[in-house]
Design a protein around this motif. Structure first.
Motif, short mmCIF file in Angstrom:
data_model
loop_
_atom_site.label_atom_id
_atom_site.label_comp_id
_atom_site.label_asym_id
_atom_site.label_seq_id
_atom_site.Cartn_x
_atom_site.Cartn_y
_atom_site.Cartn_z
N UNK A 22 -5.46 -12.08 5.85
CA UNK A 22 -6.61 -12.02 5.42
C UNK A 22 -6.82 -11.83 4.27
N UNK A 23 -5.80 -11.28 3.46
CA UNK A 23 -6.14 -10.90 2.03
C UNK A 23 -6.46 -12.34 1.32
N UNK A 24 -5.83 -13.32 1.44
CA UNK A 24 -5.88 -14.53 0.72
C UNK A 24 -7.21 -15.22 1.05
N UNK A 25 -7.62 -15.37 2.25
CA UNK A 25 -9.07 -16.07 2.53
C UNK A 25 -10.15 -15.05 2.08
N UNK A 98 -6.89 -23.25 3.50
CA UNK A 98 -6.31 -22.68 2.38
C UNK A 98 -4.94 -23.11 2.10
N UNK A 99 -4.41 -22.79 0.85
CA UNK A 99 -3.11 -23.14 0.61
C UNK A 99 -2.60 -22.14 -0.44
N UNK A 100 -2.39 -20.93 0.42
CA UNK A 100 -1.70 -19.70 -0.50
C UNK A 100 -0.30 -19.81 -1.28
N UNK A 101 0.41 -20.87 -0.44
CA UNK A 101 1.74 -20.90 -1.01
C UNK A 101 2.07 -22.60 -1.54
N UNK A 106 -4.32 -22.64 8.04
CA UNK A 106 -5.39 -22.72 8.69
C UNK A 106 -5.98 -21.63 9.43
N UNK A 107 -7.17 -21.05 9.05
CA UNK A 107 -7.70 -20.10 9.65
C UNK A 107 -8.84 -20.63 10.63
#
Length: 275
Positions: A22-25, A98-101, A106-107
């Motif tokens: 959950x850190x990224x979102x 999101x696109x952390x990498x 998808x959340x």
């Protein structure tokens, strides 16, 4: 209308949310989402939701998004799990991308379903105009501090929500809705959607495509705050459905029951698609 209920379930790429994933979102607002109402495991306009997610993912991250992947993740979070979580038939669901990498992640969140009051008079909204337009308005993006802040200021002032406007008082959209106005023409009533930068909402698109067959031609045209007295009625649309507008600033509108019966009836006739 009451604020959204707390999230019941959160999954990220099909796995239960953890503090780590959950850190990224939680910290990064580069992303987008779509919101839908689920009834009996079905959604109105699911193809439009999938197209929206794919188009925004391509624009923001340079990658496509497989619609079947999205559908599978929604089904997964709704059906529960062997550990004891029960299946959910009716819900408010959001899919965040999101696109952390560099690759889409998808959340999916689940809240209790939102049900509007049955009587149109009880749904009627009062809107306060504010000098704000969403950047990149065609994307349902994250990080909407401006619209959230103006929405809160509107509620503190005794309104239900904010109405976003640009230079010269040009109306674009509600803080969380699309807005349409009814004008009387020699040929009968016509629905006018403001053509200033806005998000083409799923409910708006579903309704607009069907209104002409119901005897309500539509148009996209400039609408300013100065124009408001020339219209006979107004309504807003979003994932919750359709609601009349009873007031914008000091301009009051009577709830046009016939108009709203037609518009709501058109929406009710939209088929529910299996996720």
């Amino acid at each position: 209308m009451t604020p959204p209920a707390l999230v019941q379930r959160i999954e990220i790429d099909g796995r239960p949310a953890t503090a780590e994933n959950l850190l990224w979102p939680a910290l990064v607002n580069t992303g987008h989402f779509t919101a839908m109402q689920v009834r009996g495991g079905k959604v109105r306009g699911i193809d439009l939701h999938l197209d929206r997610l794919d188009a925004a993912t391509r624009e923001l991250f340079g990658r496509g998004l497989d619609g079947e992947r999205v559908r599978g993740l929604i089904r997964h979070i709704l059906r529960g799990d062997p550990a004891g979580a029960s299946a959910i038939d009716d819900a408010s669901v959001r899919v965040h991308v999101h696109a952390p990498e560099g690759e889409p992640s998808l959340m999916v969140t689940v809240r209790p379903p939102t049900v509007l009051p049955a009587a149109m008079a009880d749904r009627a909204r009062a809107l306060m105009s504010v000098p704000y337009q969403r950047p990149f308005a065609h994307i349902k993006h994250l990080g909407g501090f401006g619209q959230a802040r103006y929405g809160e200021l509107a509620r503190r002032a005794g309104f239900d929500d904010a109405l976003l406007t640009g230079p010269g008082g040009q109306i674009s959209e509600g803080a969380v809705t699309n807005i349409a106005f009814c004008e009387q023409t020699p040929g009968g009533p016509r629905i006018v959607w403001p053509n200033a930068p806005h998000l083409a909402g799923i409910t708006m698109r579903l309704i607009e495509a069907r209104l002409p067959a119901a005897g309500l031609p539509t148009a996209h045209a400039p609408v300013t705050l100065a124009d408001l007295p020339s219209y006979t009625a107004a309504f807003v649309t979003n994932a919750w459905g359709v609601s009349p507008v009873r007031r914008v600033d000091s301009v009051a509108y009577a709830v046009d029951e016939k108009l709203m019966e037609t518009v709501a009836g058109v929406y009710e006739e939209v088929s529910w698609d299996t996720v």
